[in-house]
Design an enzyme around this catalytic site. Sequence first.
Site, PDB file in Angstrom:
ATOM      1  N   GLY A 113       0.786  -1.287  -0.115  1.00 57.84           N
ATOM      2  CA  GLY A 113      -0.076   0.067   0.044  1.00 57.84           C
ATOM      3  C   GLY A 113       0.824   1.147   0.054  1.00 57.84           C
ATOM      4  O   GLY A 113       0.618   2.219   0.354  1.00 57.84           O
ATOM      5  N   ASP A 126      -1.204   6.526   3.843  1.00 55.96           N
ATOM      6  CA  ASP A 126      -0.294   6.160   5.019  1.00 55.96           C
ATOM      7  C   ASP A 126       1.011   5.768   4.458  1.00 55.96           C
ATOM      8  O   ASP A 126       2.091   5.921   4.918  1.00 55.96           O
ATOM      9  CB  ASP A 126      -0.999   5.345   5.705  1.00 55.96           C
ATOM     10  CG  ASP A 126      -1.968   5.612   6.731  1.00 55.96           C
ATOM     11  OD1 ASP A 126      -2.652   6.989   6.402  1.00 55.96           O
ATOM     12  OD2 ASP A 126      -2.611   5.011   7.374  1.00 55.96           O
ATOM     13  N   ASP A 139       0.729  -8.441  -5.336  1.00 58.53           N
ATOM     14  CA  ASP A 139      -0.619  -8.242  -5.327  1.00 58.53           C
ATOM     15  C   ASP A 139      -1.039  -9.123  -4.003  1.00 58.53           C
ATOM     16  O   ASP A 139      -0.591 -10.193  -4.104  1.00 58.53           O
ATOM     17  CB  ASP A 139      -1.156  -8.668  -6.258  1.00 58.53           C
ATOM     18  CG  ASP A 139      -2.797  -8.105  -6.144  1.00 58.53           C
ATOM     19  OD1 ASP A 139      -3.593  -8.126  -5.310  1.00 58.53           O
ATOM     20  OD2 ASP A 139      -3.196  -7.312  -7.254  1.00 58.53           O
ATOM     21  N   LEU A 195      -0.081  -2.228   4.698  1.00 60.87           N
ATOM     22  CA  LEU A 195      -1.261  -1.183   4.871  1.00 60.87           C
ATOM     23  C   LEU A 195      -2.135  -1.206   3.644  1.00 60.87           C
ATOM     24  O   LEU A 195      -3.048  -0.474   3.516  1.00 60.87           O
ATOM     25  CB  LEU A 195      -0.363   0.410   4.662  1.00 60.87           C
ATOM     26  CG  LEU A 195       0.846   0.583   5.547  1.00 60.87           C
ATOM     27  CD1 LEU A 195       1.402   1.872   5.324  1.00 60.87           C
ATOM     28  CD2 LEU A 195       0.312   0.344   7.101  1.00 60.87           C
ATOM     29  N   ALA A 196      -1.915  -2.210   2.683  1.00 61.72           N
ATOM     30  CA  ALA A 196      -2.746  -2.434   1.599  1.00 61.72           C
ATOM     31  C   ALA A 196      -3.913  -2.714   2.014  1.00 61.72           C
ATOM     32  O   ALA A 196      -4.091  -3.594   2.885  1.00 61.72           O
ATOM     33  CB  ALA A 196      -2.242  -3.251   0.439  1.00 61.72           C
ATOM     34  N   GLN A 239      -8.666  -2.720   0.737  1.00 65.41           N
ATOM     35  CA  GLN A 239      -9.932  -1.966   0.139  1.00 65.41           C
ATOM     36  C   GLN A 239     -10.352  -1.294   1.317  1.00 65.41           C
ATOM     37  O   GLN A 239     -10.881  -1.674   2.091  1.00 65.41           O
ATOM     38  CB  GLN A 239     -10.775  -3.025  -0.523  1.00 65.41           C
ATOM     39  CG  GLN A 239     -11.981  -2.519  -1.165  1.00 65.41           C
ATOM     40  CD  GLN A 239     -12.694  -1.423  -0.566  1.00 65.41           C
ATOM     41  OE1 GLN A 239     -12.287  -0.086  -0.743  1.00 65.41           O
ATOM     42  NE2 GLN A 239     -13.681  -1.603   0.249  1.00 65.41           N
ATOM     43  N   SER A 240      -9.904   0.075   1.138  1.00 64.59           N
ATOM     44  CA  SER A 240      -9.952   0.785   2.479  1.00 64.59           C
ATOM     45  C   SER A 240     -11.010   1.581   2.583  1.00 64.59           C
ATOM     46  O   SER A 240     -11.245   2.431   3.559  1.00 64.59           O
ATOM     47  CB  SER A 240      -8.728   1.638   2.534  1.00 64.59           C
ATOM     48  OG  SER A 240      -8.721   2.634   1.521  1.00 64.59           O
ATOM     49  N   SER A 260      -8.332  -0.881  12.400  1.00 62.98           N
ATOM     50  CA  SER A 260      -9.065   0.338  12.151  1.00 62.98           C
ATOM     51  C   SER A 260     -10.142   0.537  13.138  1.00 62.98           C
ATOM     52  O   SER A 260     -10.811  -0.519  13.881  1.00 62.98           O
ATOM     53  CB  SER A 260      -9.857   0.043  11.011  1.00 62.98           C
ATOM     54  OG  SER A 260     -11.078   1.079  10.711  1.00 62.98           O
ATOM     55  N   GLU A 304     -12.868   1.276  12.782  1.00 62.12           N
ATOM     56  CA  GLU A 304     -14.105   0.718  12.299  1.00 62.12           C
ATOM     57  C   GLU A 304     -14.473  -0.727  13.083  1.00 62.12           C
ATOM     58  O   GLU A 304     -15.619  -0.921  12.803  1.00 62.12           O
ATOM     59  CB  GLU A 304     -14.166   0.841  10.674  1.00 62.12           C
ATOM     60  CG  GLU A 304     -14.255   2.133   9.893  1.00 62.12           C
ATOM     61  CD  GLU A 304     -15.662   2.802  10.086  1.00 62.12           C
ATOM     62  OE1 GLU A 304     -16.575   2.364   9.984  1.00 62.12           O
ATOM     63  OE2 GLU A 304     -15.732   3.945  10.187  1.00 62.12           O
ATOM     64  N   TYR A 311     -16.253  -3.878   5.533  1.00 56.99           N
ATOM     65  CA  TYR A 311     -14.854  -3.170   5.802  1.00 56.99           C
ATOM     66  C   TYR A 311     -14.625  -3.687   7.034  1.00 56.99           C
ATOM     67  O   TYR A 311     -13.562  -4.081   7.566  1.00 56.99           O
ATOM     68  CB  TYR A 311     -14.917  -1.840   5.485  1.00 56.99           C
ATOM     69  CG  TYR A 311     -13.734  -1.304   5.861  1.00 56.99           C
ATOM     70  CD1 TYR A 311     -12.309  -1.347   5.214  1.00 56.99           C
ATOM     71  CD2 TYR A 311     -13.451  -0.443   7.226  1.00 56.99           C
ATOM     72  CE1 TYR A 311     -11.169  -0.791   5.550  1.00 56.99           C
ATOM     73  CE2 TYR A 311     -12.335   0.119   7.463  1.00 56.99           C
ATOM     74  CZ  TYR A 311     -11.075  -0.045   6.733  1.00 56.99           C
ATOM     75  OH  TYR A 311      -9.995   0.456   7.356  1.00 56.99           O
ATOM     76  N   HIS A 363      -7.497   9.227  10.189  1.00 59.93           N
ATOM     77  CA  HIS A 363      -6.471  10.289  10.008  1.00 59.93           C
ATOM     78  C   HIS A 363      -6.567  10.459   8.588  1.00 59.93           C
ATOM     79  O   HIS A 363      -6.791   9.683   7.654  1.00 59.93           O
ATOM     80  CB  HIS A 363      -5.078   9.470  10.394  1.00 59.93           C
ATOM     81  CG  HIS A 363      -4.562   7.884   9.965  1.00 59.93           C
ATOM     82  ND1 HIS A 363      -5.431   7.076  10.679  1.00 59.93           N
ATOM     83  CD2 HIS A 363      -4.020   7.609   9.073  1.00 59.93           C
ATOM     84  CE1 HIS A 363      -4.901   5.871   9.988  1.00 59.93           C
ATOM     85  NE2 HIS A 363      -4.161   6.236   9.089  1.00 59.93           N
TER      86      HIS A 363
END
Length: 323
Positions: free
Chosen positions: A9, A14, A57, A79-80, A82-83, A124, A126, A148, A178
């Site tokens: 990512g 980030d 990938d 960090l990668a 589907q964000s 996260s 979330e 997510y 952030h």
Amino acid sequence: MAKRALITGVTGQDGSYLAELLLQQGYEVIGMVRRSSTVGFERIAHIQDDITIVGGDLLDQASLITMLSEFRPEEVYNLAAQSFVQTSWSQPVLTGETTALAVTRMLDAIRIVDPSIRFYQASSSEMFGKVLEVPQRETTPFYPRSPYGVAKVYGHWITVNYRESYGLHATSGILFNHESPRRGLEFAPRKISHGVARIKLGLDSELPMGNLDAQRDWGYAADYVRAMWLMLQRDTPTDYVIASGETHSVRELCQIAFSVADLDWEEHVRVDERFMRPAEVDLLVGDPARATEELGWKRDVDFPALVAMMVEADLALVRRQLS
Ligand code: NAP
């Protein structure tokens, strides 16, 4: 000898700030990028020549094993993902593959190639979703409210599990929202700062938004990537909440952002049902006490300064595009 770190990512918000930080610290930085028909290196263009870019990938296990075997990093920052929460309802399976199962792919690649590699997982706030405690801390139970969030809960627990099963130095950083001028345009704070700039410069008159009452704990991305690095420097891995400890509504964000450009937000912001989430997260506010005590982490940029920074950057960007 320079330490070597792999960032998945690296082309994201980030990833770009973390790559800058690690280069400043003297690291050799390997950045994993997925194949695309167009090159999207805007966020790392200024440091691209200092990074080793490698194709890979998260959906492809062999590419991860090959990369680790070839470059032998001491630290891996995953960090990668589907964000974007909203997209996770329209693409729930892809979100599960990339944001959840891919964490196992990377952890297993580490276990196979070199279990001494230190691993950071981008978890996260979330995951707290319909919050069961205020403020949220490392021990707060999860109640995710989107595909997510559900995927991130999986990523968190598989990280903990590989730490406990195989003794990996694996850490889950539970980061609250952030932002920065490099944030994707679809995320509310950047949508607002960019919208303000376009309205100020006469390109638009309205900004359609979703739930103005949603409350979030917002910080500056460059402060938050510093916490990621600090986590991997600890001898004993554990999980950390990274947050400002303050909560603000989307409405308040609009007020401040429009006032930076001498505009009245109420004349321009329109609530549009299309941007409402099917299941909302009403209130997020984190308690970063463990990170403060054990990592010595604190933020440098507060909420009004962050919003002003983003609006000013977008005013400059839109002016450049117009000239
Ligand atoms: P971002 O800007 O959306 O970046 C996501 C990155 O993931 C991009 O580089 C993207 O590559 C890459 N990617 C997506 N699918 C991939 C795949 N299949 N294989 C390889 N790379 C792939 O996200 P961010 O804001 O920097 O966030 C970084 C991480 O922290 C994410 O995991 C996010 O979920 C998590 N997080 C973010 C926040 C926040 O407030 N920003 C808070 C908590 C957690 P392309 O450039 O090719 O699209």
